[in-house]
Write a protein that holds these residues in place. Structure first.
Motif, PDB file in Angstrom:
ATOM      1  N   THR A   1     -42.605   3.639  31.281  1.00  0.00           N
ATOM      2  CA  THR A   1     -41.729   4.826  31.757  1.00  0.00           C
ATOM      3  C   THR A   1     -41.472   5.966  30.793  1.00  0.00           C
ATOM      4  OG1 THR A   1     -41.058   3.690  33.676  1.00  0.00           O
ATOM      5  CG2 THR A   1     -40.371   5.955  33.453  1.00  0.00           C
ATOM      6  N   THR A   2     -41.557   7.134  30.683  1.00  0.00           N
ATOM      7  CA  THR A   2     -41.038   7.917  29.658  1.00  0.00           C
ATOM      8  C   THR A   2     -39.610   8.283  30.050  1.00  0.00           C
ATOM      9  OG1 THR A   2     -43.054   9.152  29.287  1.00  0.00           O
ATOM     10  CG2 THR A   2     -41.042  10.260  28.683  1.00  0.00           C
ATOM     11  N   ILE A   3     -38.756   7.662  29.213  1.00  0.00           N
ATOM     12  CA  ILE A   3     -37.274   7.941  29.415  1.00  0.00           C
ATOM     13  C   ILE A   3     -36.838   9.232  29.284  1.00  0.00           C
ATOM     14  CG2 ILE A   3     -34.977   6.935  28.759  1.00  0.00           C
ATOM     15  CD1 ILE A   3     -36.340   4.279  27.623  1.00  0.00           C
ATOM     16  N   LYS A   4     -36.109   9.741  30.194  1.00  0.00           N
ATOM     17  CA  LYS A   4     -35.445  11.131  30.227  1.00  0.00           C
ATOM     18  C   LYS A   4     -33.913  10.846  29.536  1.00  0.00           C
ATOM     19  CE  LYS A   4     -38.363  12.764  33.900  1.00  0.00           C
ATOM     20  NZ  LYS A   4     -38.278  12.900  35.302  1.00  0.00           N
ATOM     21  N   TRP A   5     -33.777  10.903  28.158  1.00  0.00           N
ATOM     22  CA  TRP A   5     -32.482  10.710  27.632  1.00  0.00           C
ATOM     23  C   TRP A   5     -31.736  11.833  27.945  1.00  0.00           C
ATOM     24  CZ3 TRP A   5     -31.801   5.972  26.086  1.00  0.00           C
ATOM     25  CH2 TRP A   5     -32.824   5.023  25.804  1.00  0.00           C
ATOM     26  N   LYS A   6     -30.575  11.469  28.139  1.00  0.00           N
ATOM     27  CA  LYS A   6     -29.319  12.797  28.486  1.00  0.00           C
ATOM     28  C   LYS A   6     -29.137  13.033  26.693  1.00  0.00           C
ATOM     29  CE  LYS A   6     -27.677  11.468  32.929  1.00  0.00           C
ATOM     30  NZ  LYS A   6     -26.723  10.891  33.504  1.00  0.00           N
ATOM     31  N   GLU A   7     -28.604  14.502  26.790  1.00  0.00           N
ATOM     32  CA  GLU A   7     -28.347  14.750  25.371  1.00  0.00           C
ATOM     33  C   GLU A   7     -27.366  14.225  24.630  1.00  0.00           C
ATOM     34  OE1 GLU A   7     -28.297  19.558  25.350  1.00  0.00           O
ATOM     35  OE2 GLU A   7     -27.496  19.127  23.214  1.00  0.00           O
ATOM     36  N   GLY A   8     -27.522  13.658  23.457  1.00  0.00           N
ATOM     37  CA  GLY A   8     -26.856  12.984  22.801  1.00  0.00           C
ATOM     38  C   GLY A   8     -26.785  11.407  23.007  1.00  0.00           C
ATOM     39  N   PHE A   9     -27.518  11.097  23.892  1.00  0.00           N
ATOM     40  CA  PHE A   9     -27.686   9.688  24.230  1.00  0.00           C
ATOM     41  C   PHE A   9     -28.930   8.971  24.198  1.00  0.00           C
ATOM     42  CE2 PHE A   9     -23.703  11.159  26.375  1.00  0.00           C
ATOM     43  CZ  PHE A   9     -22.886   9.932  26.350  1.00  0.00           C
ATOM     44  N   ASP A  10     -29.724   9.687  23.301  1.00  0.00           N
ATOM     45  CA  ASP A  10     -31.081   9.028  23.175  1.00  0.00           C
ATOM     46  C   ASP A  10     -30.997   7.843  22.096  1.00  0.00           C
ATOM     47  OD1 ASP A  10     -33.461   8.274  22.537  1.00  0.00           O
ATOM     48  OD2 ASP A  10     -34.198  10.122  21.826  1.00  0.00           O
ATOM     49  N   LEU A  11     -30.982   6.600  22.738  1.00  0.00           N
ATOM     50  CA  LEU A  11     -30.910   5.276  21.908  1.00  0.00           C
ATOM     51  C   LEU A  11     -32.042   4.947  21.122  1.00  0.00           C
ATOM     52  CD1 LEU A  11     -28.862   2.826  24.500  1.00  0.00           C
ATOM     53  CD2 LEU A  11     -28.175   4.493  22.656  1.00  0.00           C
ATOM     54  N   THR A  12     -33.139   5.908  21.243  1.00  0.00           N
ATOM     55  CA  THR A  12     -34.186   5.511  20.198  1.00  0.00           C
ATOM     56  C   THR A  12     -34.109   6.707  18.965  1.00  0.00           C
ATOM     57  OG1 THR A  12     -35.679   7.022  21.385  1.00  0.00           O
ATOM     58  CG2 THR A  12     -35.684   4.786  22.103  1.00  0.00           C
ATOM     59  N   SER A  13     -32.987   7.616  18.993  1.00  0.00           N
ATOM     60  CA  SER A  13     -33.089   8.539  17.874  1.00  0.00           C
ATOM     61  C   SER A  13     -32.391   7.629  16.726  1.00  0.00           C
ATOM     62  CB  SER A  13     -32.000   9.611  18.332  1.00  0.00           C
ATOM     63  OG  SER A  13     -30.742   9.401  18.404  1.00  0.00           O
ATOM     64  N   THR A  14     -32.559   8.041  15.762  1.00  0.00           N
ATOM     65  CA  THR A  14     -32.172   7.607  14.388  1.00  0.00           C
ATOM     66  C   THR A  14     -30.732   7.425  14.566  1.00  0.00           C
ATOM     67  OG1 THR A  14     -32.111   9.913  13.419  1.00  0.00           O
ATOM     68  CG2 THR A  14     -33.991   8.152  12.962  1.00  0.00           C
TER      69      THR A  14
END
Lengths: 253, 253
Positions: free
Chosen positions: A144-157
């Motif tokens: 599934t493509t995860i729809k991260w909430k702003e500022g909470f994307d745990l895959t961002s650096t």
């Protein structure tokens, strides 16, 4: 003479060729039996999957009443714990249900389902990762493509910090990097741990924290299961593979 | 107030304890089903072992007519070839039969049998290595003590030269050092290659030398199977796992 040598050689070649054909014919029979055995074993597995499924559903209903069950089981697993970042651990406190669906012919693959309560991290309520391992086609996985909430994307650096020095037994960097990784569906160690170890008997990991590994329950959340674990005081050991669990004796005291 | 908090806490604890007991009861049912499934699968495997055995015996009779069959199959195997020293390869030219006996309950282990013609290396006509893997006891393996003839002990430092730079896929240094090694019977890569790969279908390795690996047959011995291999000219590929072999089409031309 050359002629005699040649005749003998031809004779030997013929005999060997005949023997090879005999072997091949035998081999075809052996292969057919192996095929038949695989099919019969598959049928047994399918039968037991059908028998197990309602029990897994019943188990999930009860697990649902235990706060933070899955995150505790995950964090107590010696290998899985090593990939969970602190933020991921926090996020997995909202994981309410795990399901595994074997595809009907089993060999062809399976689907992991992760059900979440409403949470600060993403919009999805269900994340699935499925493995298509039919031997006739290239093995693939998709999730599934995860729809991260702003500022909470745990895959961002910003968030994707793994625990240094804690890695062992797995090549994956974090839970969600594993979730999004489809590079080698045939040898996916994390999927294997979830499917063939934790899911088979999650209670053993929930009850017995791996020695030396933080059990991952934050004190400020007033976790009830931590008290439970203390009450049971090691009455159930980690080495339960070949034993019948008798939680009655330890829980009901 | 503290009192109310305490009551609620007790109430939660009770609910959680009840849920844990439900999970445990479910888990016992799941464990019992798994046990039952294992037993049923074991019975299927036992049944097919009995059906396969006479075919393996028949195959062995035909293989016996093909000079240097086993040494050629061994040498053509990409992993096994890497541990065979030149002297071992020469020695294995006297290997006339390979057998595998699964112990009756299968899970408890198996026995490899290597039958030799009279040869310059050792007195034994049969070398066996057996694996006892019953889960209730410490896994062990044991093998025949080889009665080396004087000057022909391939495990002595004089003979024990491995091929440098050819190692891959296995930690063993040579065939006979593997044969005498009982340090880790549960993960014995060479036994696994012989039992679950070569023995299942040795013809594929006899017929198709691994590209880039010397096929190990000394020219001065006038090897017949080398001619055979050339005649078949790649009609059977190495990738035969899921195909039916049709040697008729390639050998009988």
């Amino acid at each position: 003479s050359n002629n005699e040598d040649g005749n003998e050689r031809n004779h030997n070649d013929e005999e060997i060729q005949k023997a090879l054909e005999e072997v091949d014919s035998c081999q075809n029979e052996i292969d057919a039996l192996n095929e038949q055995a695989s099919e019969e074993i598959l049928k047994v597995e399918q039968k037991y999957n059908l028998l197990r499924n309602p029990l897994y559903e019943k188990r999930n209903e009860s697990l649902n009443k235990i706060p933070h069950f899955w995150v505790t089981a995950f964090v107590n697993h010696p290998d899985l714990s090593t990939i969970l970042s602190d933020s991921e651990e926090d996020c997995l406190h909202h994981l309410s249900k795990v399901t595994i669906e074997e595809f009907e012919d089993i060999k062809s693959g399976f689907k992991l389902g992760f059900y979440f309560e409403e949470n600060p991290y993403f919009e999805n309520r269900v994340l699935t990762k499925e493995y298509h391992l039919d031997s006739l086609e290239e093995p693939t996985s998709k999730s599934t493509t995860i729809k991260w909430k702003e500022g909470f994307d745990l895959t961002s650096t910003k968030h994707a910090t793994s625990k240094p020095g804690q890695k062992r037994g797995t090549e994956h960097k974090s839970f969600f990097s594993w979730f999004n990784d489809h590079s080698d569906p045939l040898s996916d160690d994390i999927a294997e741990i979830i499917k063939d170890d934790i899911y088979i008997n999650p209670l053993q990991y929930f009850l017995v924290p791996d020695v030396g590994v933080d059990n991952g329950v934050d004190d400020e959340e007033g976790s009830d299961q931590e008290d439970e674990t203390e009450e049971q005081g090691g009455g159930i050991t980690g080495d339960t593979d070949e034993e019948t669990h008798d939680i009655q004796n330890t829980v009901s005291e």
